[in-house]
Design an enzyme around this catalytic site. Structure first.
Site, PDB file in Angstrom:
ATOM      1  CG  HIS A  17      -1.764   1.222   1.329  1.00  0.00           C
ATOM      2  ND1 HIS A  17      -2.930   1.343   0.626  1.00  0.00           N
ATOM      3  CD2 HIS A  17      -1.610   2.384   2.007  1.00  0.00           C
ATOM      4  CE1 HIS A  17      -3.472   2.525   0.867  1.00  0.00           C
ATOM      5  NE2 HIS A  17      -2.692   3.179   1.712  1.00  0.00           N
ATOM      6  CG  ASP A  54     -11.780   4.460   5.829  1.00  0.00           C
ATOM      7  OD1 ASP A  54     -11.268   5.206   6.694  1.00  0.00           O
ATOM      8  OD2 ASP A  54     -11.482   4.524   4.626  1.00  0.00           O
ATOM      9  NE  ARG A  87      -9.848  11.161   9.071  1.00  0.00           N
ATOM     10  CZ  ARG A  87      -8.952  10.321   8.527  1.00  0.00           C
ATOM     11  NH1 ARG A  87      -9.329   9.142   8.082  1.00  0.00           N
ATOM     12  NH2 ARG A  87      -7.701  10.652   8.444  1.00  0.00           N
ATOM     13  CB  SER A 109      -8.286   5.626   7.614  1.00  0.00           C
ATOM     14  OG  SER A 109      -8.551   5.683   6.247  1.00  0.00           O
ATOM     15  CE  LYS A 166      -8.829   2.911   3.526  1.00  0.00           C
ATOM     16  NZ  LYS A 166      -8.978   4.288   3.095  1.00  0.00           N
TER      17      LYS A 166
HETATM   18  N1  URA Z   1      -5.461   7.373   3.063  1.00  0.00           N
HETATM   19  C1  URA Z   1      -6.455   6.699   3.670  1.00  0.00           C
HETATM   20  O1  URA Z   1      -6.897   5.668   3.176  1.00  0.00           O
HETATM   21  N2  URA Z   1      -6.933   7.180   4.842  1.00  0.00           N
HETATM   22  C2  URA Z   1      -6.472   8.312   5.415  1.00  0.00           C
HETATM   23  O2  URA Z   1      -6.949   8.687   6.467  1.00  0.00           O
HETATM   24  C3  URA Z   1      -5.445   9.022   4.764  1.00  0.00           C
HETATM   25  C4  URA Z   1      -4.955   8.503   3.579  1.00  0.00           C
END
Ligand code: URA
Length: 432
Positions: A82, A161, A168, A183, A187
């Site tokens: 990621h 999320d 956010r 977050s 995922k």
């Molecule tokens: N990428 C994400 O998936 N979440 C965040 O909070 C910031 C960047």
């Protein structure tokens, strides 16, 4: 339980219990807690932080708010990677097939781009016919058959999320290390891989502006993963300038293909080899990093990584002919060269501004609903530290619409020059 008491507690810098966090996330998913109350709690978290225990609880509760993939029917170690997001970051397109060609199992769920940063799904969708949606069974069968699948995250994965991130975004509460860590990790953990490599980007084109913060974020994400027994590692890498040369969907696909042919930009090739060797170690397919790097260089030289990319594209319904004939990818109507205005060493190749300029050509989205033009973008064949003469090619603009003067002057201003030699930037600052 009253949500007001939970907000008060965090306002007073106290630790929330697992039950209180569960109450919040359930209320968010069922839309029972009004957004103004969630916003107040988010701001209290931004200001007062969360303990490691609270962050792990929040991550797990968010992960379990929707579908969690079970990859246990895929034989072998499943690895995921990621990137926290950047400009010109097409790493999955080259790195996925590269490590899969050596036996790593990749069942990757990728996202779309927003703002100045691009997304792997948009890049893949520039390949005619490529299907980003596979059923669970198709995903498992494909990875068992060819070792790799790259798809979009399902709408029913981590809904908490999706809702909180949208909130956010409009309440100035994105920049909080526990919120970003939970977050991202919720995922990643929902995707079900055994090991994860995180590429935490740092610099003016990234979320994290400095190395110290990037390192704290990386360590939090690693400790969340380790609390579940997962081998999570992180690299802190530079995003003060674009990665590779190409910015824009089809252009980045071409660059990833060139890289697997051994003809890619040096920084991007080096990052793929370096990260790939870490993934081979995580998948226990090499003894040490050097051996991993050697295996991957060989996979580029002997063409096996390129063959794996073709297999991936055909398995997901795309046209594998794009690998030998990039003209089968969407083509921009015009290519306009831009030349250096003076002689000097480049001390600025501003990734954020170049990402925004590419987005304004149509390569990305200002808002989630915006359409994307897969053909357009920029190719910037220079790095900070390069010497250029007045009139040298600075950038090629791939566009469908006429260019306006203001846009062109912003493009020139994205580059800075100095009269004495300027040091090249490091690619990877640290591996954790
Ligand atoms: N990428 C994400 O998936 N979440 C965040 O909070 C910031 C960047």
């Amino acid at each position: 339980m009253r949500f007001l008491d939970i907000i008060e507690k965090k306002k007073d810098k106290k630790e929330l219990t697992r039950e209180e966090i569960q109450f919040w996330i359930d209320g968010v998913v069922r839309e029972e807690i009004p957004e103004y109350q969630s916003s107040a709690l988010l701001m209290a978290i931004v200001l007062n932080g969360m303990s490691e225990r609270e962050t792990v609880d929040l991550t797990m509760i968010m992960r379990d708010s929707g579908d969690v993939y079970d990859l246990s029917l895929i034989a072998g170690i499943k690895a995921d990677k990621h990137s926290t997001g950047g400009v010109g970051d097409k790493t999955t397109l080259a790195l996925g097939p590269l490590v899969a060609s050596q036996g790593v199992k990749i069942a990757k769920m990728s996202g779309r781009g927003l703002g100045h940063t691009g997304g792997t799904l948009d890049k893949l969708e520039s390949i005619p016919g490529y299907r980003i949606a596979l059923s669970n069974q198709e995903l498992i069968d494909q990875v068992n058959r060819i070792g790799i699948a790259v798809i979009g995250q399902s709408d029913t994965s981590v809904p908490a999320d999706k809702k909180l991130y949208a909130l956010r975004d409009v309440t100035a509460t994105v920049e909080s290390i526990p919120l970003i860590a939970s977050s991202i990790m919720s995922k990643k953990l929902a995707c079900g891989s055994d090991t994860i490599l995180l590429d935490v980007k740092v610099g003016e084109g990234a979320f994290m502006a400095n190395q110290e913060e990037a390192e704290i974020l990386a360590k939090q994400m690693i400790s969340i993963g380790r609390s579940l027994g997962k081998d999570v590692r992180a690299e802190i890498s530079n995003m003060d300038q674009p990665l590779g040369f190409a910015i824009g969907n089809a252009l980045e696909v071409i660059e990833a293909i060139d890289t697997l042919k051994g003809q890619g930009p040096k920084d991007f090739t080096d990052l793929c080899i370096y990260s790939g060797a870490t993934i081979l170690q995580q998948a226990k397919l090499c003894e040490n990093h050097k051996e991993g790097e050697d295996l991957l260089r060989k996979a580029i030289e002997d063409g096996s990584a390129l063959v794996k990319l073709k297999e991936l594209i055909s398995a997901q319904g795309g046209d594998p002919g794009v690998v030998d004939d990039p003209k089968r990818l969407p083509q921009a109507k015009s290519i306009t060269p831009v030349y250096a205005s003076r002689e000097g060493w480049l001390n600025r190749v501003a990734s954020r501004e170049l990402g925004i300029l590419a987005m304004e050509l149509g390569a990305g989205r200002a808002k989630k609903e915006d359409p994307v033009n897969h053909a357009v973008g920029l190719v910037v064949p220079h790095k900070i530290g390069d010497f250029v003469k007045a009139g040298d090619l600075l950038c090629s603009i791939y566009h469908d619409q006429p260019l306006d003067e203001m846009w062109l002057s912003r493009l020139q201003a994205a580059f800075g020059y100095q009269d004495s030699a300027c040091e090249a930037l490091p690619l990877i600052y640290k591996t954790i």
